[in-house]
Scaffold this motif. Structure first.
Motif, PDB file in Angstrom:
ATOM      1  N   ILE A  77       0.845  -1.198   0.000  1.00  0.00           N
ATOM      2  CA  ILE A  77       0.000   0.000   0.000  1.00  0.00           C
ATOM      3  C   ILE A  77       0.879   1.245   0.000  1.00  0.00           C
ATOM      4  O   ILE A  77       0.588   2.236  -0.690  1.00  0.00           O
ATOM      5  N   GLY A  78       1.958   1.195   0.757  1.00  0.00           N
ATOM      6  CA  GLY A  78       2.916   2.306   0.737  1.00  0.00           C
ATOM      7  C   GLY A  78       3.469   2.535  -0.657  1.00  0.00           C
ATOM      8  O   GLY A  78       3.660   3.680  -1.084  1.00  0.00           O
ATOM      9  N   ASN A  79       3.716   1.446  -1.406  1.00  0.00           N
ATOM     10  CA  ASN A  79       4.202   1.571  -2.783  1.00  0.00           C
ATOM     11  C   ASN A  79       3.217   2.330  -3.659  1.00  0.00           C
ATOM     12  O   ASN A  79       3.609   3.131  -4.516  1.00  0.00           O
ATOM     13  N   VAL A  80       1.926   2.052  -3.473  1.00  0.00           N
ATOM     14  CA  VAL A  80       0.906   2.727  -4.285  1.00  0.00           C
ATOM     15  C   VAL A  80       0.928   4.228  -4.014  1.00  0.00           C
ATOM     16  O   VAL A  80       0.932   5.042  -4.945  1.00  0.00           O
ATOM     17  N   TYR A  81       0.953   4.598  -2.738  1.00  0.00           N
ATOM     18  CA  TYR A  81       0.972   6.023  -2.407  1.00  0.00           C
ATOM     19  C   TYR A  81       2.256   6.689  -2.901  1.00  0.00           C
ATOM     20  O   TYR A  81       2.244   7.862  -3.302  1.00  0.00           O
ATOM     21  N   ALA A  82       3.358   5.948  -2.894  1.00  0.00           N
ATOM     22  CA  ALA A  82       4.603   6.490  -3.424  1.00  0.00           C
ATOM     23  C   ALA A  82       4.470   6.763  -4.919  1.00  0.00           C
ATOM     24  O   ALA A  82       4.911   7.804  -5.424  1.00  0.00           O
ATOM     25  N   ALA A  83       3.850   5.821  -5.646  1.00  0.00           N
ATOM     26  CA  ALA A  83       3.651   6.004  -7.086  1.00  0.00           C
ATOM     27  C   ALA A  83       2.727   7.177  -7.382  1.00  0.00           C
ATOM     28  O   ALA A  83       2.862   7.847  -8.421  1.00  0.00           O
TER      29      ALA A  83
END
Length: 481
Positions: free
Chosen positions: A137-143
């Protein structure tokens, strides 16, 4: 470069053998019939649980080089997991679908699948899966460019990995944390965490994670205006990305090298590497890398006054950006984020309520034990000569007050829940209970103030008589010559 967390395969000989075969062959797949042969292997498996694990494992291999194939596999695994109605497999399949959506740039869908997976993982209390999904989920927000939210989710996942003592999971999360700090231009923190991840990846001898960490160090040193060091990291990362079959890594390393060549006025090399990044990411279907490469090439041709090529890449860049970040998708992400925020607040409220309930239960238990202990001590003392009648009356009434007030205190929360805290209903029920307890209270009080004191009086009288008898015997013995 963010790293997606893979799922740990089950300890089954058959599964491990098949997964090893998938890994060895998947990196060299070039023809569709070879892909079909592995799909037939999956379909021939009679154990549905192993089939779902195999499908998700193969999807994870393809997510970094053939997202379209990974998407088909993940969809197949999700359908089968739903049919089996096994929560753990369902959560894993949702996580796999989220990874594919992230790779192709559909971030709202990725977030939707990840959040759904997180709910199931929390329901079954699988901490490792919670950590994996939280990191993703952190990856999505980073993207999406929301690095502060990404850092919050990633740090939460690191804490869970530490409790689970899972070094690979922690390595991936620390790697992603360094990537977020790089995007926030907090380069010292980015370098610190990425170096830690690189050291851990080398200890684990994980080629893919080593390749990603080297690529990220290249990105960091490029921003720190140290091109020679950055290029050395990119050159070290490229063959490892190819060895691991990580086409996303190849694409990112290529565009990073293109930017360094441009800084050094090596325009031909810059153009060649940027085109290579564009071609790799287009073949693999990596929208984020396509956007970055097309933007670089559009600016490159614009600066060289090659208007036609610049316009062509600019059109593609606008199309990719609209596909990934249009208003509708931004609204979807906001809605999902808001819903998850409300859900997390509700979970936190439930945790606080449960903690308070545990605390109250402990206090009730301590009070109950204390009241019973007090009554036992009182009964023992009443049968001795240590206390007189006044103390028996006082302690007896005190014990009764403690006992009946404890009953009232213990029943009050249950009555509140039963009556929904209606004052009228609570009053009626308390009056009914009092009508039963008050006569009992009077009877016990009468027993204490009369019968127990009388018994105590007899005990003390008997003790006094014994004492007098002993004194008389002593006097007689002294009077005898």
């Amino acid at each position: 470069m963010t790293a997606l967390i893979s799922l740990k395969p089950p300890a089954m000989r058959k599964f491990i053998f098949a997964l090893t075969g998938i890994f060895l062959y998947a990196t060299s797949f070039t023809q569709q019939h070879e892909i079909d042969s592995f799909q037939r292997l999956i379909r021939s498996e009679t154990n549905d649980s192993i089939r779902v694990e195999l499908i998700n494992a193969l999807a994870r291999v393809y997510v970094t080089n053939r997202p379209d194939t990974a998407l088909k596999l993940s969809q197949e695994g999700l359908v089968l997991a739903k049919k089996m109605n096994v929560p753990l497999l369902h959560a894993k399949s949702l996580n796999s679908m989220g990874g594919v959506m992230w790779a192709i740039g559909d971030f709202p869908k990725a977030l939707e699948y990840y959040l759904e997976s997180l709910k199931v993982a929390e329901d079954i209390r699988d901490n490792e899966l919670i950590a994996k999904v939280t990191s993703n989920i952190g990856n999505v927000y980073a993207a999406l460019g929301d690095e502060e939210t990404a850092v919050r989710y990633t740090k939460n996942s690191i804490n869970i990995w530490d409790m689970a003592s899972n070094p690979k999971g922690r390595c991936v999360a620390v790697l992603n944390l360094g990537d977020s700090y790089e995007n926030l231009n907090m380069l010292d923190s980015a370098r610190l965490y990425t170096t830690q991840a690189n050291d851990l990846a080398n200890k684990l001898k994980d080629t893919d994670l080593i390749a990603i960490s080297l690529c990220n160090l290249g990105n960091i040193y490029q921003k720190m205006a140290q091109p020679a060091i950055a290029m050395s990291y990119y050159r070290a990362s490229m063959p490892l990305c190819e060895e691991a079959g990580n086409m996303g890594g190849v694409s990112e390393v290529s565009i990073g090298m293109a930017e360094l060549f441009k800084l050094n006025n090596q325009h031909d090399s810059a153009e060649a590497y940027a085109k290579h990044s564009f071609a790799v990411s287009k073949k693999a279907g990596f929208m984020p890398d396509l956007l970055r490469a097309s933007e670089f090439l559009a600016n490159h041709y614009k600066s060289n006054r090659n208007i036609d090529s610049a316009f062509a890449y600019m059109q593609q860049m606008v199309a990719f950006k609209d596909t990934m970040f249009n208003n509708e998708k931004a609204r979807q992400v906001q809605v999902l984020s808001f819903q998850e925020s409300i859900r997390q607040q509700q979970l936190e409220a439930q945790r606080i309520e449960a903690a308070q309930e545990r605390k109250d239960n402990i206090q009730y238990a301590i009070i109950g034990v204390g009241v019973v202990t007090f009554l036992l001590i009182f009964l023992l003392l009443s049968r001795t000569v240590i206390v007189n009648e006044k103390w028996i009356r006082f302690l007896g009434i005190l014990g009764l007050l403690l006992f009946f007030e404890f009953i009232n205190l213990y029943l009050h929360p249950f009555l509140g829940d039963l009556t929904h805290h209606s004052p009228v209903l609570m009053l009626l029920i308390m009056v009914a209970i009092a009508s039963l307890l008050i006569p009992l209270h009077h009877k016990v009080e009468h027993y204490i103030t009369h019968k127990m004191t009388a018994k105590n009086r007899l005990i003390r009288l008997a003790a006094a008589q014994k004492t007098i008898a002993k004194l008389q015997e002593t006097e007689l013995s002294e009077q005898q010559p």
